[in-house]
Design a protein around this motif. Structure first.
Motif, PDB file in Angstrom:
ATOM      1  N   THR A 126       0.858  -1.178   0.000  1.00 13.59           N
ATOM      2  CA  THR A 126       0.000   0.000   0.000  1.00 13.59           C
ATOM      3  C   THR A 126       0.897   1.231   0.000  1.00 13.59           C
ATOM      4  O   THR A 126       2.102   1.132   0.270  1.00 13.59           O
ATOM      5  CB  THR A 126      -0.886   0.036   1.260  1.00 13.59           C
ATOM      6  OG1 THR A 126      -0.045   0.230   2.414  1.00 13.59           O
ATOM      7  CG2 THR A 126      -1.698  -1.249   1.414  1.00 13.59           C
ATOM      8  N   PRO A 127       0.349   2.411  -0.274  1.00 12.78           N
ATOM      9  CA  PRO A 127       1.166   3.631  -0.196  1.00 12.78           C
ATOM     10  C   PRO A 127       1.822   3.803   1.172  1.00 12.78           C
ATOM     11  O   PRO A 127       2.901   4.394   1.278  1.00 12.78           O
ATOM     12  CB  PRO A 127       0.153   4.747  -0.484  1.00 12.78           C
ATOM     13  CG  PRO A 127      -0.873   4.094  -1.353  1.00 12.78           C
ATOM     14  CD  PRO A 127      -1.011   2.694  -0.809  1.00 12.78           C
ATOM     15  N   GLU A 128       1.197   3.257   2.208  1.00  9.12           N
ATOM     16  CA  GLU A 128       1.738   3.404   3.560  1.00  9.12           C
ATOM     17  C   GLU A 128       2.824   2.370   3.866  1.00  9.12           C
ATOM     18  O   GLU A 128       3.722   2.640   4.674  1.00  9.12           O
ATOM     19  CB  GLU A 128       0.618   3.271   4.595  1.00  9.12           C
ATOM     20  CG  GLU A 128      -0.431   4.367   4.570  1.00  9.12           C
ATOM     21  CD  GLU A 128      -1.377   4.282   3.391  1.00  9.12           C
ATOM     22  OE1 GLU A 128      -1.847   5.343   2.934  1.00  9.12           O
ATOM     23  OE2 GLU A 128      -1.634   3.139   2.917  1.00  9.12           O
ATOM     24  N   SER A 129       2.757   1.200   3.234  1.00 11.18           N
ATOM     25  CA  SER A 129       3.672   0.108   3.603  1.00 11.18           C
ATOM     26  C   SER A 129       4.861  -0.057   2.669  1.00 11.18           C
ATOM     27  O   SER A 129       5.876  -0.644   3.056  1.00 11.18           O
ATOM     28  CB  SER A 129       2.906  -1.215   3.658  1.00 11.18           C
ATOM     29  OG  SER A 129       2.503  -1.629   2.352  1.00 11.18           O
ATOM     30  N   VAL A 130       4.739   0.415   1.446  1.00 16.13           N
ATOM     31  CA  VAL A 130       5.717   0.035   0.431  1.00 16.13           C
ATOM     32  C   VAL A 130       7.122   0.557   0.731  1.00 16.13           C
ATOM     33  O   VAL A 130       8.114  -0.134   0.475  1.00 16.13           O
ATOM     34  CB  VAL A 130       5.230   0.470  -0.972  1.00 16.13           C
ATOM     35  CG1 VAL A 130       5.284   1.984  -1.128  1.00 16.13           C
ATOM     36  CG2 VAL A 130       6.032  -0.218  -2.059  1.00 16.13           C
ATOM     37  N   ASP A 131       7.227   1.750   1.296  1.00 17.34           N
ATOM     38  CA  ASP A 131       8.561   2.277   1.606  1.00 17.34           C
ATOM     39  C   ASP A 131       9.266   1.405   2.638  1.00 17.34           C
ATOM     40  O   ASP A 131      10.447   1.078   2.492  1.00 17.34           O
ATOM     41  CB  ASP A 131       8.459   3.721   2.103  1.00 17.34           C
ATOM     42  CG  ASP A 131       9.817   4.289   2.501  1.00 17.34           C
ATOM     43  OD1 ASP A 131      10.655   4.515   1.598  1.00 17.34           O
ATOM     44  OD2 ASP A 131      10.054   4.495   3.709  1.00 17.34           O
ATOM     45  N   GLY A 132       8.549   0.998   3.671  1.00 18.93           N
ATOM     46  CA  GLY A 132       9.153   0.148   4.695  1.00 18.93           C
ATOM     47  C   GLY A 132       9.572  -1.201   4.149  1.00 18.93           C
ATOM     48  O   GLY A 132      10.631  -1.733   4.510  1.00 18.93           O
ATOM     49  N   ILE A 133       8.746  -1.775   3.271  1.00 16.43           N
ATOM     50  CA  ILE A 133       9.097  -3.055   2.656  1.00 16.43           C
ATOM     51  C   ILE A 133      10.360  -2.915   1.817  1.00 16.43           C
ATOM     52  O   ILE A 133      11.273  -3.747   1.890  1.00 16.43           O
ATOM     53  CB  ILE A 133       7.928  -3.579   1.798  1.00 16.43           C
ATOM     54  CG1 ILE A 133       6.739  -3.940   2.680  1.00 16.43           C
ATOM     55  CG2 ILE A 133       8.365  -4.794   0.976  1.00 16.43           C
ATOM     56  CD1 ILE A 133       5.473  -4.281   1.908  1.00 16.43           C
ATOM     57  N   CYS A 134      10.426  -1.850   1.018  1.00 20.60           N
ATOM     58  CA  CYS A 134      11.602  -1.640   0.168  1.00 20.60           C
ATOM     59  C   CYS A 134      12.865  -1.472   1.001  1.00 20.60           C
ATOM     60  O   CYS A 134      13.920  -2.036   0.678  1.00 20.60           O
ATOM     61  CB  CYS A 134      11.401  -0.421  -0.724  1.00 20.60           C
ATOM     62  SG  CYS A 134      10.229  -0.673  -2.070  1.00 20.60           S
ATOM     63  N   ARG A 135      12.780  -0.701   2.063  1.00 22.61           N
ATOM     64  CA  ARG A 135      13.965  -0.463   2.898  1.00 22.61           C
ATOM     65  C   ARG A 135      14.417  -1.739   3.600  1.00 22.61           C
ATOM     66  O   ARG A 135      15.623  -1.998   3.710  1.00 22.61           O
ATOM     67  CB  ARG A 135      13.690   0.652   3.904  1.00 22.61           C
ATOM     68  CG  ARG A 135      13.540   2.025   3.249  1.00 22.61           C
ATOM     69  CD  ARG A 135      13.435   3.153   4.263  1.00 22.61           C
ATOM     70  NE  ARG A 135      13.227   4.419   3.587  1.00 22.61           N
ATOM     71  CZ  ARG A 135      14.192   5.158   3.045  1.00 22.61           C
ATOM     72  NH1 ARG A 135      15.457   4.746   3.124  1.00 22.61           N
ATOM     73  NH2 ARG A 135      13.915   6.305   2.457  1.00 22.61           N
ATOM     74  N   GLU A 136      13.472  -2.541   4.073  1.00 23.02           N
ATOM     75  CA  GLU A 136      13.842  -3.803   4.708  1.00 23.02           C
ATOM     76  C   GLU A 136      14.428  -4.766   3.678  1.00 23.02           C
ATOM     77  O   GLU A 136      15.396  -5.492   3.966  1.00 23.02           O
ATOM     78  CB  GLU A 136      12.628  -4.418   5.401  1.00 23.02           C
ATOM     79  CG  GLU A 136      12.904  -5.708   6.165  1.00 23.02           C
ATOM     80  CD  GLU A 136      13.761  -5.509   7.409  1.00 23.02           C
ATOM     81  OE1 GLU A 136      13.982  -6.512   8.114  1.00 23.02           O
ATOM     82  OE2 GLU A 136      14.221  -4.377   7.687  1.00 23.02           O
TER      83      GLU A 136
END
Length: 270
Positions: A126-136
Motif C-alpha cells: 500500500t502507499p503506507e507500507s511500500v517504503d518500509g518493505i523496500c527499505r527492509e
C-alpha cells in the motif's frame, strides 16, 4: 549480431514451486537454440526456529541425481551446469555453510525472497507500507552482499514484481544510495548480478532489474552479468532474451558471463 547462448536461472520440479521436469526444460533449451543451461533450483534458508518447507541435504541429493541423468541423456548436445538459488542465506549462515560443505555447484545465485520468513509475494503493498518493505528488502540485500556465498545476486528489484500485482509501482532507484552501497560491495567481492526476464511476462512488464539499475551497476564498475529466464516450466526457457540483450547493450555491457566451478568466463553479445 551475437545471441545469448545460455539460460542461467531455471527451475525444475525439484523446486517445490516449479512445474517443468528437468528433462523437458533441457529439450526446450535445445529448441530455443541454447548451448548451455543451469538448473538453479531453490534452497530457501530460514532463521533458526522458523517454520516452513524443509529444505535439506537429501533434497539436493535428489537434484544431483536428476542432473546426472539429464547430463547423460543430452551429452554432446547441451551443456548442463549445476546451480542453486540460495534464498536469504544471510538469515542462517550455518545452513548455507552446510550446503556448501556438502555439494559443489558451478553457479550460485544469491537471492532474497523473504523478509522475516514472510515471502515478498505474501506482503500487502500500500502507499503506507511500500517504503518500509523496500527499505527492509534493501537491508537484507546488503547483508547478503556482505556475507553470502554466491556468484551473482538474483533479481535485485524483485520487490517490484509483487508490488505490481497489487497495483503499486516500485522503483528501487529511489533508494540510489542503498543500491550503490550494495553494488560496490558486490563488485569489491568479485560478484555479479543477473538480468532476470521473468518480470517481462508478469505484471511488472519490466526486466529485473530495470535498465536504470543496470546502468548504475555498470557505472560503478560492475562487469559480471548473467541472463536468466527464471523459468519454472519449459516453455519459459530463454523467454525475453532478445530484450535482455538489448538492455545489456544499452547499459554498456558487450559480454555475458558463463560459470564453471564458480569461476566466470565471458562471451560476446555485441
Amino acid at each position: 549480431m551475437a545471441n545469448i547462448i545460455a539460460d542461467y536461472h531455471t527451475h525444475s520440479t525439484i523446486s517445490p514451486d516449479a512445474k517443468g521436469p528437468m528433462e523437458d526444460t533441457c529439450r526446450a533449451a535445445l529448441e530455443k537454440g541454447l548451448s548451455e543451461i543451469v538448473f538453479t533450483d531453490h534452497f530457501e534458508c530460514r532463521a533458526p526456529g522458523q517454520k516452513g518447507f524443509f529444505f535439506d541435504l537429501p533434497y539436493l541429493e535428489g537434484y544431483f541425481k536428476e542432473l546426472s541423468r539429464c547430463r547423460a541423456l543430452f551429452d554432446g548436445r547441451l551443456v548442463i551446469k549445476s546451480g542453486i538459488e540460495m534464498g536469504q542465506a544471510n538469515v542462517n549462515p550455518q545452513m548455507e555453510k552446510d550446503v556448501m560443505d556438502a555439494f559443489s555447484f558451478d553457479y550460485i545465485i544469491g537471492s532474497v525472497h523473504k523478509l522475516d520468513n514472510i515471502d515478498l509475494g505474501n506482503m500487502t503493498y500500500t502507499p503506507e507500507s511500500v517504503d518500509g518493505i523496500c527499505r527492509e528488502n534493501l537491508r537484507y540485500l546488503m547483508q547478503l552482499a556482505k556475507t553470502g556465498t554466491f556468484d551473482c545476486m538474483g533479481h535485485v528489484d524483485l520487490v517490484k514484481r509483487y508490488a505490481a500485482k497489487q497495483g503499486m509501482a516500485v522503483d528501487l532507484m529511489h533508494y540510489r544510495e542503498e543500491l550503490e552501497e550494495i553494488f560496490r560491495t558486490l563488485i569489491s567481492r568479485g560478484k555479479g548480478i543477473e538480468i532476470n526476464t521473468s518480470g517481462l511476462r508478469q505484471e511488472a512488464r519490466e526486466a529485473l532489474p530495470s535498465l536504470s539499475i543496470l546502468k548504475l551497476y555498470r557505472s560503478l564498475g560492475g562487469e559480471i552479468l548473467t541472463v536468466g529466464s527464471d523459468a519454472h516450466i519449459g516453455r519459459d526457457v530463454a523467454a525475453g532474451f532478445n530484450t535482455a540483450r538489448e538492455l545489456a547493450l544499452e547499459a554498456g555491457f558487450t559480454r555475458l558471463a558463463l560459470y564453471r566451478n564458480n569461476t566466470p568466463s565471458f562471451y560476446s553479445i555485441a
